[in-house]
Design a protein around this motif. Sequence first.
Motif, mmCIF file in Angstrom:
data_model
loop_
_atom_site.group_PDB
_atom_site.id
_atom_site.type_symbol
_atom_site.label_atom_id
_atom_site.label_comp_id
_atom_site.label_asym_id
_atom_site.label_seq_id
_atom_site.Cartn_x
_atom_site.Cartn_y
_atom_site.Cartn_z
ATOM 1 N N VAL A 1 46.382 -43.718 47.939
ATOM 2 C CA VAL A 1 46.630 -45.158 48.035
ATOM 3 C C VAL A 1 48.137 -45.429 48.061
ATOM 4 O O VAL A 1 48.625 -46.272 48.826
ATOM 5 N N ASP A 2 48.869 -44.699 47.244
ATOM 6 C CA ASP A 2 50.317 -44.897 47.160
ATOM 7 C C ASP A 2 51.005 -44.527 48.471
ATOM 8 O O ASP A 2 51.979 -45.180 48.872
ATOM 9 N N ALA A 3 50.526 -43.496 49.137
ATOM 10 C CA ALA A 3 51.120 -43.105 50.416
ATOM 11 C C ALA A 3 50.998 -44.227 51.443
ATOM 12 O O ALA A 3 51.936 -44.498 52.208
ATOM 13 N N VAL A 4 49.861 -44.899 51.456
ATOM 14 C CA VAL A 4 49.670 -46.038 52.358
ATOM 15 C C VAL A 4 50.611 -47.172 51.973
ATOM 16 O O VAL A 4 51.258 -47.800 52.830
ATOM 17 N N PHE A 5 50.702 -47.446 50.677
ATOM 18 C CA PHE A 5 51.606 -48.493 50.199
ATOM 19 C C PHE A 5 53.041 -48.203 50.609
ATOM 20 O O PHE A 5 53.767 -49.097 51.075
#
Length: 295
Positions: A225-229
């Motif tokens: 999720v953080d990579a997308v953010f």
Amino acid sequence: MSAAEAATVAGAAEEAFALEELLLFRAYLYTLFHKLFGAAPDAAALDALLGRETAEVAGAYAEDDATMRGFARFLEGLAAREDRAALLDEARDEHVRLFVGPGPLPAFSWESPYRSHEPSLFQESTLAVRAAYRAHGLEPKRLARVPDDHAALLCAFLARRSGAALAALRAGDANGLAVELRDEEAFAAAHLTSWLDAFAKAARRSKTAVLYPQLIEALAAFARVDAVFLAEAAYWAEGLAAEGAPVGAPDVRRGSAEARALEAAREALAALEALRPYGIEDYELVPARSCAGAR
């Protein structure tokens, strides 16, 4: 200032507020994972994990990811247990079994074996992580004694980098923010999302699933999720930089609900950073010595 210009400024400020909140949330989660993977849990660490602040942060990510939703429910169930002392003993035993030994570990907690399929320490990917740390003036406190690519150290590094992104945001530096976020995105892709799912799968071989297999699964999900953010936030900052526009200051009035929310997030992060569970000093990053003196 025209009405259109005022609306643009207000919109940028609102986006900056949302971004600051998320940067604080991600710093909180990476710090939490660092403390729990880098040391056996103590009462303070367990209280932080099962406290209101962690529930709120996990809930923010639960909206977009099924694993994080499950993690939020898991934490809620643990928090409802009345035998907190027994839970702490079980969690400590599980930490030793997964991260310390003396018996065979059910899962390696560092990156390189999942990349090379060789169980040895300090492989090529480990040195790549060390180079990334040193590019930002950091190195493991126990350099060459613990693997640089241990999950706890990777989380500590990204917690620090989130702090750098926060500093750029608060300074209104759109270009600096974009560069920082892209750098973090590249690091996460190379050294987190590339192996954490395999780590989580291997951790399920543990004889128990009191806490840590679920924590590892949550870290793997959060990293995705953080990579997308990071990609989306960097794109936003790059757009502002291309226009020559500064990042808007977060639009929060003193005493407003938004201002109180940001202050609460800052205080929760500071309290978490101050925790010193026994053994965490072995998995901390410190200012790097000269390359000539560091072997």
